[in-house]
Enzyme design. Sequence first.
Site, PDB file in Angstrom:
ATOM      1  N   ASP A   1     110.187  19.165  51.629  1.00 47.45           N
ATOM      2  CA  ASP A   1     111.141  20.279  51.598  1.00 47.45           C
ATOM      3  C   ASP A   1     111.718  20.525  52.997  1.00 47.45           C
ATOM      4  OD1 ASP A   1     109.112  21.367  53.030  1.00 47.45           O
ATOM      5  OD2 ASP A   1     108.498  22.808  51.485  1.00 47.45           O
TER       6      ASP A   1
ATOM      7  N   ASP B   1     105.598  17.885  53.809  1.00 42.47           N
ATOM      8  CA  ASP B   1     106.242  18.161  52.530  1.00 42.47           C
ATOM      9  C   ASP B   1     107.668  17.646  52.503  1.00 42.47           C
ATOM     10  OD1 ASP B   1     104.279  19.380  51.030  1.00 42.47           O
ATOM     11  OD2 ASP B   1     104.523  21.288  52.090  1.00 42.47           O
TER      12      ASP B   1
ATOM     13  N   ASP C   1     111.228  22.804  55.206  1.00 37.29           N
ATOM     14  CA  ASP C   1     110.252  23.091  56.255  1.00 37.29           C
ATOM     15  C   ASP C   1     109.547  21.825  56.714  1.00 37.29           C
ATOM     16  OD1 ASP C   1     110.717  25.718  56.625  1.00 37.29           O
ATOM     17  OD2 ASP C   1     109.163  26.411  55.211  1.00 37.29           O
TER      18      ASP C   1
ATOM     19  N   GLU D   1     100.504  18.281  57.322  1.00 44.11           N
ATOM     20  CA  GLU D   1     100.934  19.669  57.409  1.00 44.11           C
ATOM     21  C   GLU D   1     100.037  20.568  56.560  1.00 44.11           C
ATOM     22  OE1 GLU D   1     104.754  20.058  55.679  1.00 44.11           O
ATOM     23  OE2 GLU D   1     104.776  22.239  55.806  1.00 44.11           O
TER      24      GLU D   1
END
Length: 673
Positions: free
Chosen positions: A540, A538, A542, A465
């Site tokens: 997180d 990641d 997202d 990403e």
Amino acid sequence: MSSEYGASSIQVLEGLEAVRRRPAMYIGSIDENGLHHLVWEIVDNSVDEAMAGFCDSIKVILSQTEHGQESITIQDNGRGIPTEIHPDYNISSLELVTTRLHSGGKFDHESYKVSGGLHGVGIAVVNALSSWMQVKVKRDNLVQMQEYVRGETISHGVITIEEEWDYESGTHITFIPDPEIFEVTQIEVVTIRNRLRELAFLNKGLTITLIDERKHKPSDSEPQTESVQDESPDVEVDDEVTDEDLPVNEWIFHFDGGIKAYVDQLVTNRVHDDMPYFDENIEKMQVEVALAYDRSERDLINTFTNNINTRHGGTHLSGFKSGLTRALNAYVLKNEQLIKNSHLKKGLKEKRSIFTGNDVREGLVAVVSLKIMNPQFEGQTKSKLGNSEVKGVVESCVYENVLKFLDEHPDSSRSIIEKCEAAATLRMRFRQIREAVRKTQGKGSGKLVDCAVSDPAKRELFLVEGDSAGGSAIEGRFSEFQAILPLRGKVINVEKARLEKAMKNKEILEIIRAIGASYKEHFKIEKVRYHKIVLLMDADIDGHHIVCLLLTFFFRYMPELIDEGYLYIAQPPLFRVKKGNKEIYVLSEQERDEIIQTWGGRPEISRFKGLGEMNPIQLRETVMDPEKRTLLQVTRKNLIDAERMFVTLMGEEVAPRREFIETHALEVQNLDI
Ligand code: 0RA
């Protein structure tokens, strides 16, 4: 009694020892499946009675004896099994049916039957494999009964008893599966419930009640976990029948709409309001069809013959498919103005069929229920209908009725045609894209940074990403066997955006190109250039969202890749804990706290906000080095669950999706899509 029920219908008589000696020959197995088979044998007889038009209520009761043995009772309000003495054998017909093989006889030639499978020996087989069985019959204002132990009569002849019945006639059968025969004797209420619901859909107007009066249900002793919890007992009734006071473990299935109600239940995001439905009797067949379109790409056509799920289709399915394709093509030929696409318009001018079968089946949900006299089931699992006379009848029936529906429902028709046109347009565009993908295949164009070895089994592809993390990954990788494809931003949501937009999306194209094995029905597993494809995102919300989007993409476009075990998710660390020269990367807060506990003192903690913050060395050590990294292999146990999960995750509704991602994505251990 019925004149049809004569000696001529009775074939060879055999004792039931044969059944007890080799139970699997009669019921398939002696495990759970065999056990439930006993229930189906009896239920099928009652359903046959309903199909013949003599029964409209069936009740199934699961209970327990005081010794904790499970018993099953099946009651129907059909004609009741004949109890008169059979002239040739000098025992009652009831006793013949319950204690002799091949004594089922062929009473009703003029009706459709499910129980044909075992040549009408169903009740005798159940009797043979039950430690106790009782049959009660009400006919001509008389209730009679007979009891058996392991297939042997224990009452002399049939006994007349005094008993109040709700109906004028019928058959009540209770049996206890013999623990000497079966590996398990606990009936699974969910299995029974699902099949009874299906039978109610398939036999409109028939009321099927299920009552579970067992005290110690198998599930009660199981530890309750979130995912195992069954939906609370429900009552599915049509508009009229309702009963607020039902005990919690009672279900009533009754659908006046028949398979129309079935399709209604299967459709998620509907495209049109009215539903094509018909139920016709032609040439001694009963053809019942309901169909609808929803906003998905898959098609779901469930076919049945005499209430049996013909999982592998057959002649009725072929007939249905060609009838539907023909009807939609005929309709647009008459209503050219509905078509916008110029290529397709041109086709219409030349009087060609513009929709292929696949075009008209995108988003289709259909149930085809056929009832015929002598079904021929083919294939290893006997789940494909072979009767050749069926195809033409079903085809013309579907053609005429669907065309009639389209003519009479212009609004729904417009929506359906729009959906078909979108699919056809997409198909044509696909062809162009496929050409384009093929031309650039494997050239390593775009952003892919390839690795050195050529053996796909040794090669790994990291989908990373963001460009900055991508940059670190390129520097930190083992360039011998690790390739990097940086992806920018959120990869398009495949479920929602449909293929069309997805295929225009550069990232998706690059992934397909890098993997080098095309996609969907053109996918060739042997061409896959990397046997480990690792999603590196990641930790997180997202990042999890992108993982979900990519999983959807792979699941839709390259499911074989998942089946082969080529797809992985990397787990980037959340924290680095450092004390003196000790340093460790951890995946969760919990792990971090554990380390702090064990190390004591005040270690230095750094939290990684994203992969982009890590330098190439850190990235190499934490997520790329085969010796140190944690990879989750993506698997799928169950396609249908996966389908549901993806609809939840990727469908229109945002709230449940977000909730799902937040609760599940962070805790994946062994990710089963
Ligand atoms: C043979 C003949 C007739 C009914 C049945 C069998 C029958 C069997 C079962 C098994 C469960 N429920 C059932 N209901 C009916 C009808 C003979 C006649 O009355 O003409």
